[in-house]
Design an enzyme around this catalytic site. Structure first.
Site, PDB file in Angstrom:
ATOM      1  N   ASP A   8     -26.822  -0.652   5.148  1.00  0.00           N
ATOM      2  CA  ASP A   8     -27.271   0.253   4.102  1.00  0.00           C
ATOM      3  C   ASP A   8     -27.415   1.686   4.633  1.00  0.00           C
ATOM      4  O   ASP A   8     -27.773   1.890   5.792  1.00  0.00           O
ATOM      5  CB  ASP A   8     -28.636  -0.241   3.584  1.00  0.00           C
ATOM      6  CG  ASP A   8     -28.903   0.235   2.172  1.00  0.00           C
ATOM      7  OD1 ASP A   8     -28.032   0.908   1.598  1.00  0.00           O
ATOM      8  OD2 ASP A   8     -29.991  -0.061   1.647  1.00  0.00           O
ATOM      9  N   HIS A  25     -19.052   6.287   4.059  1.00  0.00           N
ATOM     10  CA  HIS A  25     -18.432   4.966   4.169  1.00  0.00           C
ATOM     11  C   HIS A  25     -17.424   4.932   5.322  1.00  0.00           C
ATOM     12  O   HIS A  25     -17.315   3.931   6.030  1.00  0.00           O
ATOM     13  CB  HIS A  25     -17.760   4.582   2.846  1.00  0.00           C
ATOM     14  CG  HIS A  25     -18.739   4.368   1.726  1.00  0.00           C
ATOM     15  ND1 HIS A  25     -19.873   3.606   1.873  1.00  0.00           N
ATOM     16  CD2 HIS A  25     -18.776   4.827   0.444  1.00  0.00           C
ATOM     17  CE1 HIS A  25     -20.556   3.589   0.732  1.00  0.00           C
ATOM     18  NE2 HIS A  25     -19.912   4.333  -0.141  1.00  0.00           N
ATOM     19  N   LEU A 119     -15.878 -14.731  18.796  1.00  0.00           N
ATOM     20  CA  LEU A 119     -16.797 -14.253  17.751  1.00  0.00           C
ATOM     21  C   LEU A 119     -16.248 -14.630  16.379  1.00  0.00           C
ATOM     22  O   LEU A 119     -15.088 -14.346  16.070  1.00  0.00           O
ATOM     23  CB  LEU A 119     -16.934 -12.721  17.832  1.00  0.00           C
ATOM     24  CG  LEU A 119     -17.799 -12.069  16.747  1.00  0.00           C
ATOM     25  CD1 LEU A 119     -19.285 -12.392  16.948  1.00  0.00           C
ATOM     26  CD2 LEU A 119     -17.606 -10.546  16.723  1.00  0.00           C
TER      27      LEU A 119
HETATM   28  C1  FPP Z   1     -24.324   0.632   1.610  1.00  0.00           C
HETATM   29  O1  FPP Z   1     -24.612   2.009   1.715  1.00  0.00           O
HETATM   30  C2  FPP Z   1     -22.970   0.388   1.995  1.00  0.00           C
HETATM   31  C3  FPP Z   1     -21.999  -0.129   1.200  1.00  0.00           C
HETATM   32  C4  FPP Z   1     -22.202  -0.546  -0.200  1.00  0.00           C
HETATM   33  C5  FPP Z   1     -20.639  -0.297   1.697  1.00  0.00           C
HETATM   34  C6  FPP Z   1     -20.527  -0.892   3.069  1.00  0.00           C
HETATM   35  C7  FPP Z   1     -19.301  -0.412   3.667  1.00  0.00           C
HETATM   36  C8  FPP Z   1     -19.147  -0.034   4.936  1.00  0.00           C
HETATM   37  C9  FPP Z   1     -20.181  -0.177   5.975  1.00  0.00           C
HETATM   38  C10 FPP Z   1     -17.891   0.613   5.359  1.00  0.00           C
HETATM   39  C11 FPP Z   1     -16.756  -0.190   5.779  1.00  0.00           C
HETATM   40  C12 FPP Z   1     -16.941  -1.625   5.998  1.00  0.00           C
HETATM   41  C13 FPP Z   1     -16.014  -2.386   6.596  1.00  0.00           C
HETATM   42  C14 FPP Z   1     -16.234  -3.841   6.705  1.00  0.00           C
HETATM   43  C15 FPP Z   1     -14.801  -1.823   7.169  1.00  0.00           C
HETATM   44  P1  FPP Z   1     -24.901   2.814   0.386  1.00  0.00           P
HETATM   45  O2  FPP Z   1     -23.619   3.337  -0.125  1.00  0.00           O
HETATM   46  O3  FPP Z   1     -25.652   1.935  -0.555  1.00  0.00           O
HETATM   47  O4  FPP Z   1     -25.793   3.957   0.948  1.00  0.00           O
HETATM   48  P2  FPP Z   1     -27.048   4.607   0.223  1.00  0.00           P
HETATM   49  O5  FPP Z   1     -28.070   3.508   0.035  1.00  0.00           O
HETATM   50  O6  FPP Z   1     -27.489   5.626   1.194  1.00  0.00           O
HETATM   51  O7  FPP Z   1     -26.553   5.167  -1.069  1.00  0.00           O
END
Ligand code: FPP
Length: 205
Positions: A8, A25, A119
């Site tokens: 997150d 992201h 893994l």
């Molecule tokens: C949460 O942060 C994150 C996501 C919904 C997307 C997760 C994606 C990644 C970590 C990038 C790529 C992943 C892979 C597997 C290559 P948020 O967008 O909810 O952040 P916020 O809470 O600050 O708005």
């Protein structure tokens, strides 16, 4: 040891830097690369990452499609490296709502890494723990659940599998997560007294 992670804070990480959420992201994908690489050295044998929840479809369509493209790009660019590291990659969650190009990238990545034994890496995409429980598609029990970004909740992730998981939360945003934080979480995990409903170790006869 099975570690699960709710990644997150990508959006806030970017906004604080005056960048678009997409940059957060992309930085999050870099953090995924780093963490996957060092996880086995921390004693992690299975790692499950929450990349996209079934509730994330409610986000603006531009962000959703950006994420889908990012996942496909990650799979295409990392597969050879993952196979070389002995990583067995699996995508968990629904596939029928994903773009066809992503499904193709998933199939190729899973095939190319099928013999990995160092893994087990599971990436949850269009995943809902409630739906998984109803369908009986359960994963191995989680030992340690890590959530970044300051929130302290499970958000429909591995609800069944986390029955006895140790929970570890950090204020740090996911793009800033790395080896130091993973080692700290694992270290704390080993210092906790896991009782699984029984008595503390020192009181056993
Ligand atoms: C949460 O942060 C994150 C996501 C919904 C997307 C997760 C994606 C990644 C970590 C990038 C790529 C992943 C892979 C597997 C290559 P948020 O967008 O909810 O952040 P916020 O809470 O600050 O708005």
């Amino acid at each position: 040891m099975h570690v699960a992670m709710v990644m997150d804070g990508n959006g806030r990480w970017a906004t604080r830097r005056g960048l678009p959420r997409a940059a957060g992201h992309r930085a999050g994908a870099e953090a995924v690369r780093r963490v996957v690489k060092i996880a086995p050295d921390c004693g992690v044998t299975a790692l499950t990452l929450y990349a996209f929840s079934s509730d994330n479809w409610t986000r603006p369509s531009a962000e959703v499609s950006m994420l889908m493209r990012l996942f496909a790009r990650y799979l295409r660019s990392e597969t050879a490296e993952l196979a070389g590291q002995g990583v067995k990659l699996m995508i968990v969650g629904r596939r029928d709502r994903l773009p066809h190009s992503l499904v193709k990238a998933i199939d190729a990545a899973e095939q190319a890494t099928a013999s990995g034994t160092r893994l087990e890496l599971r990436i949850a995409v269009d995943y809902s723990a409630r739906a998984a429980i109803r369908a009986g598609t359960l994963l191995p029990d989680v030992d340690l659940l890590i959530r970044t970004g300051g929130e302290q909740r499970l958000s429909d992730f591995l609800l069944w599998e986390c029955a006895y998981a140790e929970l570890w939360f950090t204020e740090r945003m996911w793009p800033d997560f790395g080896a130091v934080q993973l080692a700290a979480a694992v270290h704390e995990f080993h210092s906790r007294d896991r009782r699984f409903g029984g008595l503390p170790n020192r009181e056993a006869v």
